[in-house]
Design an enzyme around this catalytic site. Structure first.
Site, PDB file in Angstrom:
ATOM      1  N   LYS A 214      69.097  27.436  49.747  1.00 31.36           N
ATOM      2  CA  LYS A 214      69.204  26.334  50.717  1.00 31.36           C
ATOM      3  C   LYS A 214      68.421  26.599  51.992  1.00 31.36           C
ATOM      4  O   LYS A 214      67.962  25.667  52.647  1.00 31.36           O
ATOM      5  CB  LYS A 214      70.670  26.056  51.056  1.00 31.36           C
TER       6      LYS A 214
ATOM      7  N   LYS B  28      73.341  16.862  44.974  1.00 33.87           N
ATOM      8  CA  LYS B  28      73.539  15.654  45.782  1.00 33.87           C
ATOM      9  C   LYS B  28      72.411  15.448  46.764  1.00 33.87           C
ATOM     10  O   LYS B  28      72.056  14.349  47.107  1.00 33.87           O
ATOM     11  CB  LYS B  28      74.820  15.806  46.622  1.00 33.87           C
TER      12      LYS B  28
ATOM     13  N   LYS C  22      69.192  22.779  39.275  1.00 32.91           N
ATOM     14  CA  LYS C  22      70.535  22.202  39.228  1.00 32.91           C
ATOM     15  C   LYS C  22      70.517  20.757  39.750  1.00 32.91           C
ATOM     16  O   LYS C  22      69.832  20.472  40.724  1.00 32.91           O
ATOM     17  CB  LYS C  22      71.441  23.059  40.126  1.00 32.91           C
TER      18      LYS C  22
HETATM   19  N1  AQP Z   1      74.838  20.391  38.762  1.00 33.93           N
HETATM   20  C1  AQP Z   1      76.109  20.762  38.715  1.00 33.93           C
HETATM   21  N2  AQP Z   1      76.709  20.987  37.514  1.00 33.93           N
HETATM   22  C2  AQP Z   1      78.015  21.351  37.452  1.00 33.93           C
HETATM   23  N3  AQP Z   1      78.794  21.504  38.565  1.00 33.93           N
HETATM   24  C3  AQP Z   1      78.234  21.270  39.768  1.00 33.93           C
HETATM   25  N4  AQP Z   1      78.711  21.316  41.023  1.00 33.93           N
HETATM   26  C4  AQP Z   1      77.727  20.989  41.894  1.00 33.93           C
HETATM   27  N5  AQP Z   1      76.598  20.725  41.228  1.00 33.93           N
HETATM   28  C5  AQP Z   1      76.879  20.895  39.903  1.00 33.93           C
HETATM   29  C6  AQP Z   1      80.086  21.639  41.358  1.00 33.93           C
HETATM   30  O1  AQP Z   1      80.606  20.569  42.142  1.00 33.93           O
HETATM   31  C7  AQP Z   1      81.484  21.115  43.129  1.00 33.93           C
HETATM   32  C8  AQP Z   1      81.116  20.613  44.483  1.00 33.93           C
HETATM   33  O2  AQP Z   1      79.910  21.136  44.934  1.00 33.93           O
HETATM   34  P1  AQP Z   1      79.541  21.066  46.479  1.00 33.93           P
HETATM   35  O3  AQP Z   1      79.076  19.742  46.869  1.00 33.93           O
HETATM   36  O4  AQP Z   1      80.629  21.584  47.307  1.00 33.93           O
HETATM   37  O5  AQP Z   1      78.373  22.082  46.575  1.00 33.93           O
HETATM   38  P2  AQP Z   1      77.124  22.273  45.686  1.00 33.93           P
HETATM   39  O6  AQP Z   1      77.498  23.190  44.579  1.00 33.93           O
HETATM   40  O7  AQP Z   1      76.049  22.729  46.613  1.00 33.93           O
HETATM   41  O8  AQP Z   1      76.843  20.812  45.107  1.00 33.93           O
HETATM   42  P3  AQP Z   1      75.575  19.902  45.170  1.00 33.93           P
HETATM   43  O9  AQP Z   1      75.822  18.680  44.392  1.00 33.93           O
HETATM   44  O10 AQP Z   1      74.354  20.700  44.830  1.00 33.93           O
HETATM   45  O11 AQP Z   1      75.541  19.464  46.676  1.00 33.93           O
HETATM   46  P4  AQP Z   1      74.476  19.727  47.786  1.00 33.93           P
HETATM   47  O12 AQP Z   1      73.197  19.120  47.287  1.00 33.93           O
HETATM   48  O13 AQP Z   1      75.012  19.052  48.984  1.00 33.93           O
HETATM   49  O14 AQP Z   1      74.366  21.199  47.974  1.00 33.93           O
HETATM   50  C9  AQP Z   1      81.414  22.637  43.011  1.00 33.93           C
HETATM   51  O15 AQP Z   1      82.518  23.070  42.251  1.00 33.93           O
HETATM   52  C10 AQP Z   1      80.151  22.862  42.277  1.00 33.93           C
HETATM   53  O16 AQP Z   1      80.162  24.060  41.537  1.00 33.93           O
END
Ligand code: AQP
Length: 330
Positions: free
Chosen positions: A111, A198, A195
């Site tokens: 990040k 969001k 991955k």
């Molecule tokens: N691609 C994914 N596949 C399976 N699980 C996922 N999670 C996130 N992306 C995937 C799971 O969703 C939960 C919430 O995640 P988060 O928003 O707290 O943080 P993150 O892992 O950083 O999720 P994102 O979607 O990638 O968000 P951004 O882009 O804001 O960083 C967690 O349990 C995560 O494992």
């Protein structure tokens, strides 16, 4: 009864990776256990957020939790920032977390980017310490997350034990990560090696839980795939990341497995497979998306859910902080 704690950042709309990696497992575990599921707005500001979008995202996430099947009568749903003890405990835990442990965290490296050490904020670096506080505050025993968060939950365990050693008490129990289901890491629809996220720039890289049937069909049609037909066994998907991702999605949504999906589609092309996958995604997402819209039409109703969740969370959090402060010497 197990105490289960987890959260999702209020960074944007939830996608199908968040659903399959986290939310669906929360729904499955909510009955017969004590669950606290928060909206991680403090985590969200580790990267810049527009304040009015953040406010909206918090409500929309709460609505999405409920629309996906979380029962607010059973589960405490609340915004992390409304329980100040998260930050208070994070500071105390940060004081006993060696920098070497944080330096190993791969999410920070991803990040922060390549100039991260100079430009990233302290909050992004300390993100895993706040995450440890989020769970330890409630003496959480299980943490249902997607595969990408495994390293942070392992660190959380180390921090719990470091606290116990520093204050010579067997106070915190090391929580267990709960990583389950067929799709623990859903990949981007544009690049099967990244991955689904969001905050990725292209909306075509993900399927949001608020997308309608047309948007979903279009995204799946445009999803990157390859020219070969689908193989007979999952082993043959090893070097085909995009194909592997789409087949994994199919298996997870159908409630079966990649092997089962391939039994159905072996030898077929993506032009046969993608419309079937789109149908399955629409079947899963459309009811959630419709319900989110209904719930968002009543913001006061969502605020009541959040306020009740905060009250329940604070009772546990305040007791933990009283005990922790006494141990620390405050
Ligand atoms: N691609 C994914 N596949 C399976 N699980 C996922 N999670 C996130 N992306 C995937 C799971 O969703 C939960 C919430 O995640 P988060 O928003 O707290 O943080 P993150 O892992 O950083 O999720 P994102 O979607 O990638 O968000 P951004 O882009 O804001 O960083 C967690 O349990 C995560 O494992």
């Amino acid at each position: 009864m197990t105490r289960i704690v987890s959260g999702i950042q209020a960074t944007n709309r939830l996608h199908i990776g968040n659903y399959l990696g986290a939310l669906r497992n929360w729904v499955d575990r909510q009955h017969g256990n004590e669950c606290l599921m928060f909206i991680a707005d403090l985590h969200a500001i580790t990267l810049p957020q527009d304040p009015s979008a953040l406010r909206r995202n918090v409500r929309e996430l709460a609505a999405t939790y409920v629309a996906a099947g979380i029962d607010p009568e059973t589960v405490a749903i609340f915004a992390q920032s409304t329980v100040p003890a998260h930050v208070e405990l994070a500071w105390i835990l940060g004081c006993l977390t060696p920098l070497g442990w944080l330096n190993r965290m791969t999410q920070f490296k991803d990040k922060a980017g390549k100039d991260g050490a100079d430009t990233a904020g302290m909050g992004l670096y300390g993100y895993p310490v706040l995450m440890a506080a989020d769970v330890l505050l409630y003496h959480g025993q299980e943490v249902p997350v997607g595969d990408d968060q495994k390293q942070h939950v392992e660190l959380m365990r180390d921090i719990a034990l470091a606290f116990n050693r520093r204050y010579q008490q067997d106070y915190f129990t090391a929580p267990e990560p709960m990583i389950g289901g067929e799709a623990t890491r859903v990949m981007s629809l544009r690049d099967g090696t990244k991955k689904m996220s969001k905050s990725a720039e292209s909306d075509y890289s993900r399927i949001n839980l608020t997308d309608d049937a047309d948007a979903i069909s279009q995204k799946i049609r445009k999803a990157k795939s390859d020219a070969s037909p689908l193989p007979e066994s999952p082993d043959e998907l090893k070097d085909r990341p995009e194909a592997n991702n789409l087949v994994t999605l199919y298996g997870a949504l159908a409630g079966t497995s990649r092997a089962e999906a391939l039994r159905e589609f072996a030898g077929k092309s993506f032009s046969d497979f993608k419309p079937r996958l789109a149908e399955l995604v629409v079947e899963t997402i459309a009811p959630i998306s419709t319900k989110v819209k209904e719930l968002m039409a009543d913001e006061d109703g969502i605020d009541v859910i959040l306020r009740k969740g905060t009250e329940r969370a604070r009772v546990i959090a305040d007791q933990t902080m009283d005990e922790v402060k006494a141990m620390v010497g405050f």
